[in-house]
Structures are given as C-alpha cells and as structure tokens.
Design a protein around this motif. Structure first.
Motif, mmCIF file in Angstrom:
data_model
loop_
_atom_site.group_PDB
_atom_site.id
_atom_site.type_symbol
_atom_site.label_atom_id
_atom_site.label_comp_id
_atom_site.label_asym_id
_atom_site.label_seq_id
_atom_site.Cartn_x
_atom_site.Cartn_y
_atom_site.Cartn_z
ATOM 1 N N VAL A 37 4.253 23.670 63.855
ATOM 2 C CA VAL A 37 4.042 23.758 65.308
ATOM 3 C C VAL A 37 2.602 24.167 65.621
ATOM 4 N N GLY A 38 1.666 23.529 64.949
ATOM 5 C CA GLY A 38 0.255 23.724 65.257
ATOM 6 C C GLY A 38 -0.488 24.716 64.387
ATOM 7 N N ARG A 39 0.218 25.552 63.650
ATOM 8 C CA ARG A 39 -0.460 26.578 62.857
ATOM 9 C C ARG A 39 -0.885 26.007 61.499
ATOM 10 N N LEU A 40 -2.037 26.418 60.999
ATOM 11 C CA LEU A 40 -2.496 26.073 59.655
ATOM 12 C C LEU A 40 -3.008 27.329 58.965
ATOM 13 N N CYS A 41 -2.881 27.370 57.645
ATOM 14 C CA CYS A 41 -3.497 28.453 56.874
ATOM 15 C C CYS A 41 -4.954 28.100 56.620
ATOM 16 N N VAL A 42 -5.670 29.001 55.967
ATOM 17 C CA VAL A 42 -7.104 28.778 55.763
ATOM 18 C C VAL A 42 -7.357 27.594 54.838
ATOM 19 N N LYS A 43 -6.468 27.345 53.869
ATOM 20 C CA LYS A 43 -6.647 26.174 53.007
ATOM 21 C C LYS A 43 -6.491 24.897 53.811
ATOM 22 N N GLY A 44 -5.430 24.841 54.638
ATOM 23 C CA GLY A 44 -5.241 23.664 55.470
ATOM 24 C C GLY A 44 -6.365 23.467 56.458
ATOM 25 N N SER A 45 -6.853 24.558 57.032
ATOM 26 C CA SER A 45 -7.943 24.467 58.005
ATOM 27 C C SER A 45 -9.233 23.954 57.371
ATOM 28 N N SER A 46 -9.341 24.089 56.049
ATOM 29 C CA SER A 46 -10.565 23.684 55.340
ATOM 30 C C SER A 46 -10.465 22.292 54.737
ATOM 31 N N LEU A 47 -9.403 21.556 55.045
ATOM 32 C CA LEU A 47 -9.206 20.248 54.413
ATOM 33 C C LEU A 47 -10.357 19.287 54.658
ATOM 34 N N GLY A 48 -10.946 19.341 55.841
ATOM 35 C CA GLY A 48 -12.023 18.410 56.136
ATOM 36 C C GLY A 48 -13.181 18.513 55.159
ATOM 37 N N VAL A 49 -13.427 19.727 54.668
ATOM 38 C CA VAL A 49 -14.547 19.955 53.748
ATOM 39 C C VAL A 49 -14.270 19.345 52.377
ATOM 40 N N THR A 50 -13.004 19.080 52.066
ATOM 41 C CA THR A 50 -12.653 18.595 50.721
ATOM 42 C C THR A 50 -12.694 17.084 50.597
ATOM 43 N N THR A 51 -13.068 16.377 51.668
ATOM 44 C CA THR A 51 -12.997 14.920 51.637
ATOM 45 C C THR A 51 -14.289 14.252 51.183
ATOM 46 N N GLY A 52 -15.260 15.046 50.753
ATOM 47 C CA GLY A 52 -16.502 14.461 50.246
ATOM 48 C C GLY A 52 -16.292 13.785 48.908
ATOM 49 N N LEU A 53 -17.319 13.094 48.436
ATOM 50 C CA LEU A 53 -17.200 12.293 47.216
ATOM 51 C C LEU A 53 -17.869 12.938 46.007
ATOM 52 N N ALA A 54 -18.395 14.157 46.156
ATOM 53 C CA ALA A 54 -19.039 14.817 45.016
ATOM 54 C C ALA A 54 -18.019 15.026 43.898
ATOM 55 N N GLY A 55 -18.369 14.600 42.704
ATOM 56 C CA GLY A 55 -17.506 14.787 41.547
ATOM 57 C C GLY A 55 -16.362 13.807 41.443
ATOM 58 N N ARG A 56 -16.262 12.844 42.364
ATOM 59 C CA ARG A 56 -15.137 11.917 42.371
ATOM 60 C C ARG A 56 -15.212 10.923 41.206
ATOM 61 N N LEU A 57 -14.046 10.546 40.726
ATOM 62 C CA LEU A 57 -13.902 9.416 39.807
ATOM 63 C C LEU A 57 -13.784 8.174 40.677
ATOM 64 N N LEU A 58 -14.782 7.290 40.631
ATOM 65 C CA LEU A 58 -14.841 6.173 41.572
ATOM 66 C C LEU A 58 -14.689 4.806 40.914
ATOM 67 N N HIS A 59 -14.708 4.773 39.583
ATOM 68 C CA HIS A 59 -14.596 3.486 38.907
ATOM 69 C C HIS A 59 -13.732 3.652 37.658
ATOM 70 N N PRO A 60 -12.977 2.622 37.272
ATOM 71 C CA PRO A 60 -12.200 2.711 36.025
ATOM 72 C C PRO A 60 -13.135 2.901 34.832
ATOM 73 N N GLU A 61 -12.635 3.615 33.836
ATOM 74 C CA GLU A 61 -13.407 3.840 32.616
ATOM 75 C C GLU A 61 -12.516 3.648 31.397
ATOM 76 N N VAL A 62 -13.062 3.044 30.384
ATOM 77 C CA VAL A 62 -12.395 2.918 29.084
ATOM 78 C C VAL A 62 -13.343 3.487 28.036
ATOM 79 N N ASP A 63 -12.875 4.474 27.323
ATOM 80 C CA ASP A 63 -13.685 5.130 26.276
ATOM 81 C C ASP A 63 -15.034 5.566 26.840
ATOM 82 N N ASP A 64 -14.991 6.185 28.032
ATOM 83 C CA ASP A 64 -16.145 6.776 28.720
ATOM 84 C C ASP A 64 -17.111 5.757 29.307
ATOM 85 N N LEU A 65 -16.782 4.481 29.264
ATOM 86 C CA LEU A 65 -17.656 3.465 29.826
ATOM 87 C C LEU A 65 -17.035 2.869 31.082
#
Length: 839
Positions: free
Chosen positions: A38-66
């Motif tokens: 009913v509208g309430r969020l905890c501090v983790k939920g309130s911070s979700l927007g900050v977690t949507t960046g791409l830093a550190g993301r796995l963005l491409h398939p890899e086989v044997d680190d390539l």
C-alpha cells in the motif's frame, strides 16, 4: 517520462513499485494500489533505481572466457551437455536455480530438467531458506500451502514472531504490524529469538531462548493447550530446556491460550536447522490444537525470504517435488508426463542443494547450470563448494553480473536480463501473484532466462515442447497444469488464469490464489520430539555462531553492495558479541577479530551488543569475495541438513574468536581499483566514481603504494606524524589516490575526500587539510549512519536529542529519520533510552 507498475525483486513481501524513467534516469516509489505494501517501501526497495546501471554487467555470451555470439554459446552448451548425457546419463546433469527467477523462467527450467533431460536434479537457493516450511505444510495439510494473509497479521490479538528479525528482513510487513498495534493497543506481540533484535522494539515479551530450542517451547505449548498431549514437556522442563524462567514460559502460554486469535510468523531461525521441519510442525500443531487456524487473524505463517521462492514452489523448482504441487507418486507422474507430452519424465526425486554440490565434488554430477544465484557464497562450507565447481567438467551460468564468486568457475556464461528489463510474474509470501514488468531496454546481448532455457532445449532435441514466443504463453501453460485433472485434490489451482489473453496478462493486477480455509481445521498434527542442534562447542571451538541478514543488504550483495547509501549502516563484516565475552577474550569495541571453525576462517570487526547472549556471536551472511577478503561466514558453516527438507543448519556453528591487532589500518581511495598484495586484508566500500578500500595488515603497504604512484608519474604529497602516515597523489591537478594509515583505523571526513576526487581543492589550506583526511573548515562528521533513507548519522541524532527531541517522532519531525520505511526507529529509541539512562 514513463511510469510502470512492477514488483520489488527483494524479499518475499512482494511490494508493488512504480518505476519512473525520466531522460534515462530511473526512480521508484511505492505503489499505493498494491495490497502487499500500500505504497510503503523499505530502504532497499527505495534504492532500486540506483541498481539499474550497467557497471559490472555481463552483456555478451562467453565460452571459456571469450566473448562469442549467442549461436556459438548455445551450440557449444548444447553439444557439451549432449555429450555428458550420452556418456554418463541424465543424472550427471544438474540445474541450480534461484528465487530471483520469475515464475516463467522457473517453469521452463523445471520442465527441461525433469521432463525432458529426465532427471530431477534441479534445486534452488530457496532450499536454503524455506524448504523446512514446505515439509511442515505438506505433512500437516497434504500440500505446500501457506494458510495466511497479511491481513491476518493486522487482525490478530497475539502476534508471535519466532526466529524472525522482521524489522530488518521483512520491514514493510513489520511496519504493517506496527501500525496495527498502534490501532489496537490490546494486541500483544511476543518475539522468540536468542538475540535482542530490532524486532524486539515492538515486543511485550521477548523470550531469549537457548539457540535451537524452539521445538521444545512449542511442544510445551501444545501440552499447555491440551494436557493429554506432549505430557513429557511440562512447563518446568520447557523452562530448563529453553534457558528461560518459569514465569516467562507461563506468561507466553497464558497469552496464547487466552488470545481469541493468534498468528505465528516464522522464518530462518526456525527453518535453518537440522530439525527445522519438526519445528515448523510443532508451530502448526499448536494452531491446530487451539483452533487458531482457518479464520481471520490466525495461523502459522512462514515468511518467505525471496521475491519468488513461492513461485518456484508452485512450478516444482525443488528437487523433491513435481510441478503444480504434485509429487513423485504414480498418479502425479502419469499426469505431468501426459500434460507435457514426454516419455522422459524423472521418476524419482533429485539431489537437493547441499548434496548436489557434494555430488559435483565426487564427480557424479559432471555438468551444472547455475541460474541467478551465487552458491560459492550462500551455501555452507563455501570452500568445498568452490573446490567442487573448480573440478566440474562443465559449469554454465545465467547471470546479470559478470564477476561473482560463482561465475569465476564458469566455462559458459549466458547474459540474463535483470530487474526492470524482464517480463513475468512472482508470487509473494501470502500466495499473491504480481507482475514484474520491463521498463528498460535489454542491454547488450542479454536475454530472458526462459528464452535461454528454450534455446538449449532446442539444441537437445526438445524444441517443440519449448516453442514459446513470450512469457505469457509459459504462464498460461503453468496455470493450465495446476488445473489439469484437478477436481479439488490440489489447492493450487490457477484455472481462473488459464485463458488470459496477452493483453490481460500484460495488465494483470495482483491476484491471490485462494485456499479452502475450512479444510485447514481438519489437518493433521505431526508428532514432534524436540532435538538438539548439531553444533558441538568444545574447548577449541567454544562459541556458538549465528548468521543472518542485515537491514540494508540483500543476499550476496551483487545488487545492493554497489549502492552507497545501502553501505552506510554497516559497511563491512561485523561480529556482534556480548560485553562479557568481549572482556573475557580481550576484545575491544570496533577491534578486528578472526573467527575460525574447522572448515575455514573469516575476519570481522567486533560490535559490542547487550542483545547477544553470553557464549554466542552473530555475523551477517552477505559479504562475498568482491567486497571483502575473508569475509564469508559460510566458510565456517558446516553442511549439516534437515533429513526431511535438506535445509542446512546455518544458525548454529561452533567457532572460536580471537582479537586481531594488525600493525596498521588504513583507508585507500583511488580513481581505479588497484591490485593489492595478498597479505593485505581489505573491505570494499560502495562509492560513486572512485574506489574505496578499508585496509589492514601486518606487513607494510605504504612504500608499495608510493612506488606505484611514482611509476605513474604522479606528484606525491606526504605527511607523517608518529605512527600516522598519509599520501595524496596528483596528476594534472586531479587527485588520483589518497591513503591514510595508523595503528587504529583513522577517522576521516569521507564526504570531503570523495568530493576532492570530483572537484580537486586548489587552496593550500584545503590540500593540507585533505592530507589529514579532513575538510578545511569546521564540519561535523555524520558518524555511523542510522537512517539510510535520508542519510541521517548518529552525531546529528545525538545533537537533536541534546536539543530536546525526546521521542522517535520528534526526531523524525526534525531530521526526517524514521519517517520512510521505519527500519531505523528501534535504533532511534535505543539512542533515546541511552540518553535517559545517562541523564
């Protein structure tokens, strides 16, 4: 600007979220229309927007680190899986899934593993948090059904929280209880927990019982309800067994018997035990015996730890169940096989989480596909898990982040969509199905988990059974299976949702699947004989270690660890210890300690806590090797499991603790992460635009850092006073590195230092002050962060108390602390009580 209704990806409360994207920036707020929050969020939920960046993301398939194309990755994975299946059989393959998966992803994985590969070796990290509750419900009700709703928590006369620090782990539901209590002062709250936690702030009675003795307390309550039952457990035996006074036991029993309505909320403190299933049934038994079940404000309520652990249970995500709450019985096996159109359906249960990784270590399982979880941190005996993965011939992962403790062992990496990018459903703790909706584009080559699973199924020759073009098709298939040949034998029946059109599924509002509450009254009591826990303290390992969650962090920190404000409350591994134990062991508040068990070692900073029982410690479970050297608590925990549920006993481990006084401690800031010598202990702190490490060691580091700076051609600014040393490195007017060290951890103005990396100080006085780790003007350091929602530190709170604020409400009015999620209110009250006691 767009706004999207979606669901939080953290705990099982299942809060509704409004996500707003404005010029690429994501912000969130609670959804007023969602019945869970009913509208309430905890501090983790309130911070979700900050977690949507791409830093550190796995963005491409890899086989044997390539990096490779999707076609190459899928072809390679399919060929390697096929070779292992053809050579060793389907039992040589396993999937390990996650409560972070959406229901549609879970359904696809379970169908492929059990239905078409032909082995039941698909388990999930949900095994670690709620599988004992599953067993308890199935033994009592014949099915894995949670017989309560959040409204029951608000409508009860007695709320019993056992093994649950809900104020931190389920904060939004806890705040609903706080509000209900305020509206009904006659309501009583009992908290049963060896520790005095933030949840105890609401308690009329706190039973600080002996760890692991919960079953005896509830078996004794059964005797108090009906003296003909559990006659071996009179109150005096309960008091002795649980380490409680006779008055405490008598009060609890009297309150429970007198309350017209009672609800018992339980979670990891009950489930994570070698007798967790029996503890769950001991709780269910007292509700059955007292009739406090099947009506408003009553019932045994298992609070789920993850956003979709319940959805995973619905689709058969556990190795010892089939889909749609069906079991490995002849009728159910025939029914599922006919519905899926397969002759390869697994006929017997598969390997559960701990035994699955033990089978990998023995070489019996030769391929494991890990989806959206980090077992190298979260499973007990984590060193053994890492060794098993290192020796496994084929490790595949579907993951959002590229570098996790588990992904380092992967031969094939599939980039998966994250929260805000994927479409599907989740089911919360009260059986309520909600939509997670995409509001961001798919980054890089990332794909939905169900899509990856379907493409692998295609490579294995089963494409026709996985020819979905959208998660809507998977959901309606799942719903149809729950209704298939279901004439009321199974309460999980989503027949009302089987004919949803794509548009109706897209716009689905939160929907709670119904249960027959009347049938609950006639459920089965399960005899319970209380058992001791499996930990055995001795002269070498004399302390009892308890592990659990913090307020502002989530699981193994792969999302929350990168959010600066979520690191403000606790920013490194800590160990809570009683003042008596600290004095006996020579440990000072804030001192570093080494905690060891036969399986491993961790380093944590001591926190004096009057809420800790003597002889017992508490350590958070979250830190991984990306955020701390030797900070994993599961390096200590043994893989002892409940024989019925397979859930590990993560709450009781025999350990020893010794103070560690390193030769130096320091803080290191740098524009780019540095590679440090292996003898240096470090803790990574979340910051924006700069790397920050807290360091400690017995061998010098200063000369090594200075040599590095000199090699880069940077200009050095150095100061040394006694044992305290500091270095600033500059290049073309920009601050490149700062290091401050002393025999104790230096007290620094961290906001000033971070600002200097953004805007370098020019004035000489400012640079000299920065070399000392301070600002040039007089500034009050915030101190330890208490309110993460509004970044209010303890020093500002103390100042407000000194100026006359005499209640949490007054502090909130002045500083805003405690006015959002409410999780910091217990700490505010604690600070106020210290002020009163010192007056």
């Amino acid at each position: 600007m767009t706004e999207t209704q979606t669901t939080c990806p953290y705990c099982g409360v299942g809060c509704g979220v409004i996500a707003r994207v404005d010029n690429g920036e994501v912000s969130v707020r609670g959804d007023d229309s969602h019945p869970a929050n009913v509208g309430r969020l905890c501090v983790k939920g309130s911070s979700l927007g900050v977690t949507t960046g791409l830093a550190g993301r796995l963005l491409h398939p890899e086989v044997d680190d390539l990096p490779v194309s999707w076609a190459q990755a899928l072809d390679t994975a399919g060929a390697r899986l096929r070779e292992i299946i053809d050579t060793y059989g389907p039992q040589a393959v396993a999937f390990y899934a996650s409560g972070q998966l959406l229901t549609e992803d879970y359904y696809a994985a379970n169908k492929l593993m059990k239905g078409f590969i032909g082995a039941a070796n698909i388990d999930t990290n949900s095994r670690l948090c709620m599988s004992s509750a599953v067993v308890g419900y199935k033994r009592a009700f014949g099915e894995d059904i949670v017989p309560c709703s959040y409204e029951d928590v608000e409508q009860t006369d007695l709320a019993v929280l056992v093994g649950s620090n809900a104020a931190w782990t389920h904060p939004v539901l806890y705040q609903r209880l706080v509000q209900a209590r305020a509206a009904n002062p006659a309501m009583k709250v009992v908290v049963i927990d060896p520790r005095r936690t933030a949840t105890c702030d609401l308690a009329d009675l706190h039973l600080a019982l002996t760890p692991g003795s919960d079953a005896g307390l509830f078996v004794g309550l059964l005797h108090a309800i009906d003296p003909e039952q559990a006659r071996d457990w009179p109150p005096e035996r309960v008091a002795d067994s649980c380490g409680l006074s006779p008055d405490e036991v008598a009060t609890f029993y009297a309150w429970f018997n007198a309350a017209p309505r009672a609800v018992t909320l339980y979670t990891m403190g009950i489930n994570q035990s070698t007798s967790g299933s029996d503890k769950c049934n001991a709780i269910i038994n007292v509700h059955l015996a007292s009739g406090k079940i099947g009506r408003e404000g009553c019932g045994p309520f298992s609070l789920t730890g993850q956003p979709n652990a319940m959805g995973g249970r619905e689709v058969g995500g556990l190795a010892n169940q089939l889909a749609a709450h069906m079991n490995f019985t002849p009728d159910d096996l025939s029914r599922v096989a006919r519905f899926w159109g397969t002759e390869r359906l697994a006929q017997t249960p598969g390997l559960m989480a701990v035994e699955l990784f033990e089978a990998i270590a023995r070489g019996e399982v030769k391929a494991v596909w890990i989806m959206g979880t980090n077992p190298a941190v979260s499973l007990p005996d984590s060193h053994a898990v890492c060794q098993a993965l290192a020796a496994c011939p084929l490790v595949m992962i579907s993951e959002v982040m590229r570098d996790t403790d588990t992904s380092r062992f992967a031969h094939i990496r599939f980039p998966a969509l994250g929260w805000g990018e994927k479409e599907g459903t989740v089911t919360n703790s009260e059986r309520r199905i909600s939509r997670q909706r995409a509001f961001l584009p798919a980054p890089g080559d990332a794909k939905p988990d169900w899509w990856i699973i379907a493409r692998i199924a295609e490579r294995l020759g089963h494409g026709a059974a996985f020819a979905w073009d959208h998660p809507h098709a998977i959901f309606t298939e799942h719903a149809a299976l729950t209704a298939f040949e279901n004439a009321g034998e199974r309460q999980l029946n989503l027949a009302a949702l089987t004919q949803l059109t794509r548009a109706e599924w897209d716009s689905l509002t939160p929907w709670q699947w119904p249960i027959n509450r009347e049938a609950l009254i006639h459920a089965r009591q399960v005899p319970v004989i209380p058992q001791p826990h499996g930990a055995t303290p001795d002269l070498l390992y004399p302390l009892m270690l308890n592990s659990g969650r913090l307020r502002d962090q989530w699981h193994t920190m792969t999302r929350t660890g990168y959010v600066p404000r979520l690191m403000q409350h606790r920013d490194e591994p800590t160990v809570d210890i009683s003042p008596q134990d600290a004095a006996r062991l020579g440990v000072q508040d804030g001192q570093l300690t080494r905690i060891s068990a036969p399986r491993g070692l961790m380093v944590a900073r001591a926190r004096m806590s009057d809420g800790q029982r003597v002889g017992e410690l508490f350590v958070p479970m979250h830190w991984n090797s990306g955020f701390s050297r030797q900070g994993k608590v599961n390096a200590l925990v043994e893989g002892r499991c409940d024989p019925h549920s397979g859930q590990p006993e993560s709450k009781q481990t025999a350990v020893r603790l010794m103070p560690w006084q390193p030769a130096w401690q320091g803080e290191l800031y740098s524009r780019e992460a540095l590679s440090l010598p292996t003898h240096v202990h470090w803790w990574r702190k979340a910051t924006t635009g700069v790397s920050r490490l807290t360091l400690a060691g017995d061998k010098p580091l200063l000369a090594c850092l200075m040599a590095h700076c000199t090699a880069q051609g940077w200009q050095l600014q150095i100061a040394q006073t006694g044992e305290r040393s500091s270095v600033l490195a500059w290049h073309d007017g920009a601050l490149m590195l700062g290091f401050w060290q002393d025999t104790e951890l230096p007290t620094l103005a961290h906001s000033v230092i971070e600002a200097a990396f953004r805007t370098p100080p020019v004035a000489l006085a400012e640079r000299h002050a920065l070399l000392n780790g301070q600002g040039a003007g007089e500034r009050v350091a915030p101190g330890r962060m208490i309110c993460s929602c509004f970044s209010v530190g303890e020093n500002a709170i103390r100042a407000a108390i000194a100026q006359g604020c005499d209640s949490a409400a007054a502090l909130g009015a002045k500083l805003r602390c405690g006015t959002n999620c409410g999780s910091c209110v217990p700490e505010l009250k604690e600070m106020l009580s210290v002020r009163v006691s010192n007056a």
